[in-house]
Design an enzyme around this catalytic site. Structure first.
Site, PDB file in Angstrom:
ATOM      1  CD  GLU A  70      44.205  33.907  45.909  1.00  0.00           C
ATOM      2  OE1 GLU A  70      44.135  34.770  45.014  1.00  0.00           O
ATOM      3  OE2 GLU A  70      43.223  33.448  46.524  1.00  0.00           O
ATOM      4  NE  ARG A  87      47.897  44.644  31.935  1.00  0.00           N
ATOM      5  CZ  ARG A  87      47.717  43.320  31.955  1.00  0.00           C
ATOM      6  NH1 ARG A  87      47.438  42.686  30.836  1.00  0.00           N
ATOM      7  NH2 ARG A  87      47.796  42.635  33.077  1.00  0.00           N
TER       8      ARG A  87
HETATM    9  P1  5GP Z   1      49.752  42.547  41.944  1.00  0.00           P
HETATM   10  O1  5GP Z   1      51.116  41.927  41.895  1.00  0.00           O
HETATM   11  O2  5GP Z   1      49.784  43.974  42.456  1.00  0.00           O
HETATM   12  O3  5GP Z   1      48.753  41.701  42.667  1.00  0.00           O
HETATM   13  O4  5GP Z   1      49.197  42.567  40.461  1.00  0.00           O
HETATM   14  C1  5GP Z   1      49.537  43.587  39.590  1.00  0.00           C
HETATM   15  C2  5GP Z   1      49.975  43.009  38.273  1.00  0.00           C
HETATM   16  O5  5GP Z   1      48.959  42.197  37.724  1.00  0.00           O
HETATM   17  C3  5GP Z   1      50.252  44.122  37.283  1.00  0.00           C
HETATM   18  O6  5GP Z   1      51.398  43.797  36.527  1.00  0.00           O
HETATM   19  C4  5GP Z   1      49.001  44.164  36.413  1.00  0.00           C
HETATM   20  O7  5GP Z   1      49.327  44.357  35.059  1.00  0.00           O
HETATM   21  C5  5GP Z   1      48.340  42.808  36.610  1.00  0.00           C
HETATM   22  N1  5GP Z   1      46.895  42.928  36.926  1.00  0.00           N
HETATM   23  C6  5GP Z   1      46.264  42.359  37.981  1.00  0.00           C
HETATM   24  N2  5GP Z   1      44.953  42.620  37.944  1.00  0.00           N
HETATM   25  C7  5GP Z   1      44.743  43.378  36.853  1.00  0.00           C
HETATM   26  C8  5GP Z   1      43.562  43.989  36.284  1.00  0.00           C
HETATM   27  O8  5GP Z   1      42.421  43.899  36.774  1.00  0.00           O
HETATM   28  N3  5GP Z   1      43.739  44.726  35.156  1.00  0.00           N
HETATM   29  C9  5GP Z   1      44.968  44.871  34.594  1.00  0.00           C
HETATM   30  N4  5GP Z   1      45.052  45.631  33.477  1.00  0.00           N
HETATM   31  N5  5GP Z   1      46.083  44.308  35.099  1.00  0.00           N
HETATM   32  C10 5GP Z   1      45.976  43.564  36.211  1.00  0.00           C
END
Ligand code: 5GP
Length: 172
Positions: free
Chosen positions: A97, A60
């Site tokens: 996780e 995304r």
């Molecule tokens: P992080 O590594 O910060 O835990 O997760 C972020 C990554 O997971 C990003 O690449 C994002 O696209 C995806 N992601 C995690 N949760 C969501 C969510 O609720 N909505 C969207 N659109 N992407 C998420």
């Protein structure tokens, strides 16, 4: 008056697993005015930052990063999941996780000293963007800021980012 982009983000309960409230950005992408407003917001923020490239995180981050790069008149560099990039890459493993993940970048994608902004749709725990920052470090690029449409503040991403600069258009 600027458009309230939160109207175009919907909550999907129990996706991808029970207990998670997924922020779905597809309504925003499907609305030309909202999508344009999101890109324009970033473009104004980064127009005078003398950037060499926008770096987008699969997948995304590509949707927001590529039009932003075009609007700024600079190149776009993809950071991808393992095994997708065809030329020589460097990679970094990071833990989730449950289990681990890996991100890769072409080792000739950037020059040492290049100023870049990293783009993704959403900051959650910060694991993904910190891994991207590691890759940029290895190439000697300067991350001016990490840019997100959305920050989920309760998941601790900003703590994980430490003193790395970041910006989000929407906070939950
Ligand atoms: P992080 O590594 O910060 O835990 O997760 C972020 C990554 O997971 C990003 O690449 C994002 O696209 C995806 N992601 C995690 N949760 C969501 C969510 O609720 N909505 C969207 N659109 N992407 C998420």
């Amino acid at each position: 008056m600027s458009l309230d982009l939160t109207q175009f983000v919907r909550n999907i309960p129990d996706f991808p697993i029970p207990g998670v409230q997924f922020k779905d950005i597809t309504p925003l992408l499907g609305n030309a005015q909202a999508f344009d407003a999101a890109i324009e917001h970033f473009a104004q923020r980064y127009a005078n930052q003398q950037l060499q490239a926008i770096v987008g995180i699969e997948s995304r981050g590509f949707i927001f990063g590529a039009p932003l790069a075009l609007r700024l008149g600079i190149g776009f560099v993809p950071i991808r999941k393992p095994g997708k990039l065809p030329a020589q890459t460097i990679g970094v493993d990071y833990s989730l996780e449950y289990g681990t993940n890996r991100l890769e970048i072409h080792n000739d994608a950037l020059q040492a000293g290049d100023r870049v902004v990293v783009v993704d749709d959403l900051l959650a725990t910060g694991g993904t963007v910190v891994a991207a920052c590691d890759l940029l470090n290895q190439l000697g690029a300067e991350m001016v800021e990490a840019a997100f449409l959305i920050e989920l503040t309760f998941l601790g991403g900003r703590e994980k980012l430490g003193n790395r600069p970041f910006y989000a258009q929407i906070q939950y």
